[in-house]
Design a protein around this motif. Structure first.
Motif, short mmCIF file in Angstrom:
data_model
loop_
_atom_site.label_atom_id
_atom_site.label_comp_id
_atom_site.label_asym_id
_atom_site.label_seq_id
_atom_site.Cartn_x
_atom_site.Cartn_y
_atom_site.Cartn_z
N UNK A 104 -4.99 20.64 -21.28
CA UNK A 104 -3.73 19.90 -21.37
C UNK A 104 -4.04 18.47 -20.96
N UNK A 105 -3.21 17.54 -21.42
CA UNK A 105 -3.42 16.13 -21.07
C UNK A 105 -2.10 15.38 -20.97
N UNK A 106 -2.07 14.39 -20.06
CA UNK A 106 -0.93 13.47 -20.10
C UNK A 106 -0.98 12.75 -21.44
N UNK A 107 0.19 12.38 -21.95
CA UNK A 107 0.24 11.67 -23.23
C UNK A 107 -0.08 10.19 -23.04
N UNK A 108 -0.45 9.54 -24.12
CA UNK A 108 -0.73 8.10 -24.08
C UNK A 108 0.48 7.32 -23.53
N UNK A 109 1.67 7.71 -23.96
CA UNK A 109 2.86 6.94 -23.55
C UNK A 109 3.08 7.05 -22.04
N UNK A 110 2.80 8.23 -21.47
CA UNK A 110 2.96 8.37 -20.01
C UNK A 110 1.91 7.52 -19.31
N UNK A 111 0.67 7.60 -19.76
CA UNK A 111 -0.41 6.83 -19.12
C UNK A 111 -0.10 5.33 -19.19
N UNK A 112 0.30 4.86 -20.35
CA UNK A 112 0.56 3.42 -20.51
C UNK A 112 1.81 2.96 -19.75
N UNK A 113 2.59 3.91 -19.23
CA UNK A 113 3.78 3.54 -18.44
C UNK A 113 3.46 3.40 -16.95
N UNK A 114 2.23 3.75 -16.56
CA UNK A 114 1.89 3.73 -15.13
C UNK A 114 1.94 2.30 -14.59
N UNK A 115 2.21 2.19 -13.29
CA UNK A 115 2.26 0.85 -12.67
C UNK A 115 0.87 0.23 -12.63
N UNK A 116 -0.14 1.08 -12.36
CA UNK A 116 -1.53 0.62 -12.36
C UNK A 116 -2.40 1.68 -13.01
N UNK A 151 -9.95 5.75 -25.93
CA UNK A 151 -9.63 4.98 -24.72
C UNK A 151 -9.13 3.57 -25.05
N UNK A 152 -9.37 3.12 -26.30
CA UNK A 152 -8.88 1.79 -26.71
C UNK A 152 -7.35 1.75 -26.72
N UNK A 153 -6.74 2.95 -26.79
CA UNK A 153 -5.26 3.00 -26.89
C UNK A 153 -4.60 2.84 -25.51
N UNK A 154 -5.42 2.81 -24.45
CA UNK A 154 -4.85 2.59 -23.11
C UNK A 154 -4.62 1.09 -22.99
N UNK A 155 -3.38 0.67 -23.21
CA UNK A 155 -3.11 -0.77 -23.31
C UNK A 155 -1.78 -1.15 -22.63
N UNK A 156 -1.73 -1.02 -21.30
CA UNK A 156 -0.55 -1.55 -20.63
C UNK A 156 -0.73 -3.07 -20.52
N UNK A 157 0.18 -3.76 -19.83
CA UNK A 157 -0.01 -5.21 -19.71
C UNK A 157 -1.22 -5.48 -18.80
N UNK A 158 -1.78 -6.68 -18.87
CA UNK A 158 -3.09 -6.95 -18.27
C UNK A 158 -3.12 -6.74 -16.77
#
Ligand code: 6PG
Length: 259
Positions: A205-217, A243-250
């Protein structure tokens, strides 16, 4: 320093290289140990900062082998710390898990218990391990999502992890998000089942991309020269690498890298 010379700069890593771009921050170390200590300090600083403002801190952990030294160092650092971290509650989750018993050598739950939870053995620490004993992988994913939904603060319909720690596979996967499963992440869902494949011995099982990209850090921990060319492609946002899809703000994306 620009993208082009990154692979040269950090492939011959013999000095700490700190670099901030407009989309991420890169911290390179000349040893796995130095990287692990720095990552452990970042974890503790994050926990202290959050628990100085709130009662609960929510951290999602990476599996695999790279984070082991960081987790053991964090357990020691937390024991020595007399700061806010000792007063609030730290809730640990796993970003992904293999569908095996919790005492299986491939279990991320086992790795986290052996290297973090047991050494910490603190009433201020709660580890929410996925329940891999349920009927099937879809049920395990649904159960984990329900537990996250019931515990985490929600903003813009997404759970807010204070910190998500990720690893990087030599095929460019992170958590259990692979180039051949990226399509699954366009659907709704916070925790997704992952089928076995030729390269994956277990269902996961895995966290989804959207959940990961919503993290504070988000903090990547990447060790080994064999991963540097993969990281190079990820930093260039090559879509062939999950892993290129992990794209929160800088200001929310950190790469800790070592030889
Ligand atoms: C997993 C991990 C995975 C891991 C990378 C790197 O369960 O497989 O979560 O995403 O972080 O494969 O693994 P290593 O740290 O062992 O190289």
């Amino acid at each position: 320093m620009t993208h082009e010379n990154f692979s040269q700069d950090y492939l011959y890593l013999n000095k700490p290289v700190f670099f901030d771009s407009d989309s991420y921050r890169l911290r390179c170390f000349d040893s796995h140990e130095k990287m692990s200590f720095a990552a452990s300090k970042f974890m503790l600083d994050t926990v202290n900062d959050v628990l100085s403002k709130r009662e609960n801190c929510f951290i999602c952990l990476a599996g695999g082998n790279t984070p082991v030294k960081c987790y053991r160092s964090f357990a020691q650092d937390l024991h020595k710390s007399s700061s806010a971290a000792r007063k609030g509650t730290i809730h640990f989750f796993l970003g992904d898990e293999r569908i095996v018993p919790a005492n299986h050598p491939d279990s991320n739950t086992k790795m986290v218990c052996d290297n973090l939870v047991v050494p910490l053995s603190s009433p201020n620490v709660v580890f929410h391990a996925p329940n891999t004993y349920l009927i099937d992988t879809a049920e395990i994913a649904t159960d984990y999502e329900c537990r996250i939904r019931g515990l985490l603060p929600i903003r813009d319909d997404m759970p807010q992890f204070d910190l998500i720690i990720l690893g990087l596979g030599t095929d460019g996967h992170t958590a259990s998000i692979f180039s051949d499963t990226l399509g699954d992440h366009e659907k709704k869902g916070w925790v997704l089942p992952v089928a076995k494949s030729l390269n994956r011995a277990h269902e996961r099982i895995t966290l989804s991309l959207s959940v990961i990209n919503s993290a504070h850090q988000i903090m990547f921990l990447i060790s080994g020269k064999e991963k540097h060319p993969v990281l190079d492609q990820v930093l260039r946002r090559n879509p062939a690498f999950a892993a290129s899809k992990i794209q929160p703000s800088h200001d929310r994306l950190l790469y800790f890298v070592s030889n």
